[in-house]
Scaffold this motif. Sequence first.
Motif, short mmCIF file in Angstrom:
data_model
loop_
_atom_site.label_atom_id
_atom_site.label_comp_id
_atom_site.label_asym_id
_atom_site.label_seq_id
_atom_site.Cartn_x
_atom_site.Cartn_y
_atom_site.Cartn_z
N LYS A 8 1.38 3.99 -2.95
CA LYS A 8 1.06 5.40 -2.70
C LYS A 8 2.26 6.29 -3.06
O LYS A 8 2.08 7.34 -3.66
CB LYS A 8 0.65 5.60 -1.24
CG LYS A 8 -0.03 6.92 -1.01
CD LYS A 8 -1.13 6.88 0.01
CE LYS A 8 -0.58 7.00 1.41
NZ LYS A 8 -1.69 7.18 2.38
N LYS A 17 -11.29 13.99 3.35
CA LYS A 17 -12.08 12.78 3.12
C LYS A 17 -13.53 12.90 3.61
O LYS A 17 -13.93 12.21 4.57
CB LYS A 17 -11.42 11.58 3.79
CG LYS A 17 -10.19 11.05 3.06
CD LYS A 17 -9.91 9.61 3.43
CE LYS A 17 -8.83 9.00 2.59
NZ LYS A 17 -7.48 9.43 2.84
N HIS A 56 2.43 6.48 -6.79
CA HIS A 56 1.27 7.29 -7.20
C HIS A 56 1.59 8.77 -7.05
O HIS A 56 1.37 9.57 -7.98
CB HIS A 56 0.07 6.90 -6.34
CG HIS A 56 -1.19 7.66 -6.64
ND1 HIS A 56 -1.86 7.55 -7.84
CD2 HIS A 56 -1.91 8.53 -5.89
CE1 HIS A 56 -2.93 8.33 -7.80
NE2 HIS A 56 -2.99 8.93 -6.64
N VAL A 106 1.81 11.54 -9.96
CA VAL A 106 0.84 12.64 -9.94
C VAL A 106 1.56 14.01 -9.97
O VAL A 106 1.13 14.92 -10.67
CB VAL A 106 -0.04 12.48 -8.66
CG1 VAL A 106 -0.60 13.78 -8.21
CG2 VAL A 106 -1.15 11.46 -8.91
N TYR A 142 0.84 -1.21 0.00
CA TYR A 142 0.00 0.00 0.00
C TYR A 142 0.88 1.26 0.00
O TYR A 142 0.65 2.18 -0.80
CB TYR A 142 -0.93 -0.02 1.22
CG TYR A 142 -1.63 1.28 1.49
CD1 TYR A 142 -2.68 1.71 0.67
CD2 TYR A 142 -1.25 2.10 2.55
CE1 TYR A 142 -3.32 2.92 0.90
CE2 TYR A 142 -1.88 3.31 2.79
CZ TYR A 142 -2.92 3.71 1.97
OH TYR A 142 -3.55 4.91 2.20
N LYS A 195 -13.26 12.60 -5.82
CA LYS A 195 -11.89 12.59 -6.33
C LYS A 195 -11.87 12.09 -7.77
O LYS A 195 -11.23 12.69 -8.63
CB LYS A 195 -11.00 11.73 -5.44
CG LYS A 195 -9.63 11.61 -6.07
CD LYS A 195 -8.56 11.16 -5.18
CE LYS A 195 -7.29 11.10 -6.03
NZ LYS A 195 -6.17 10.59 -5.31
#
Length: 147
Positions: free
Chosen positions: A8, A145, A11, A15, A4, A91
Amino acid sequence: MNSYLLFKSIHLIAVISWMAGLLYLPRIFVYHSEAIANNKSEDLMSTFKIMERRLFIYIMNPAMIVSWILGILLIHTIGLDNFSFLWLQLKLFFVIILTIYHFFLFQCLRKFTENNNSFSPKFYRIINEIPTVLLIGIILIIVFKPL
Ligand code: HEM
């Protein structure tokens, strides 16, 4: 190895690279369209064309693809039931607009390549704000969130 956290990290690297291109390419379009309006030399025009093409092909396209692949892997890792949460829906909505904007820039790039640009420097200055607004929205959504 925590997959994970690895996903991330990759990612986020992708990005950041994608956003850099989305913010910089329209800025080159501003200078390129100003150079056309001021009848600048062919040499300068071909320099802009090379800069635009290389930025899009070698940075923006791969970065967008890696962002999407790792984003989808992250959704898979945290569980598909997260689709029921507003933060993920919002998102994805914002990221889809960002992706449409990416392909719109590609259309503009093709027009410049064919010496057929139809937009003014002012137009490119204005659309340059779109990724900034989307970036702020995405970061607020991912940090706060909302359920
Ligand atoms: C391309 C499609 C994208 C998908 C499918 C996607 C999906 C995801 C997912 C599922 C997470 C993990 C969230 C969590 O663990 O709670 C994540 C993390 C993150 N994403 Fe994306 N994302 C995408 C694009 C973007 C873009 C364009 C940005 C910024 C402009 C961005 C910024 C972030 C940030 C900052 C995190 C870390 C959040 C945290 O650690 O709490 N993502 N993304």
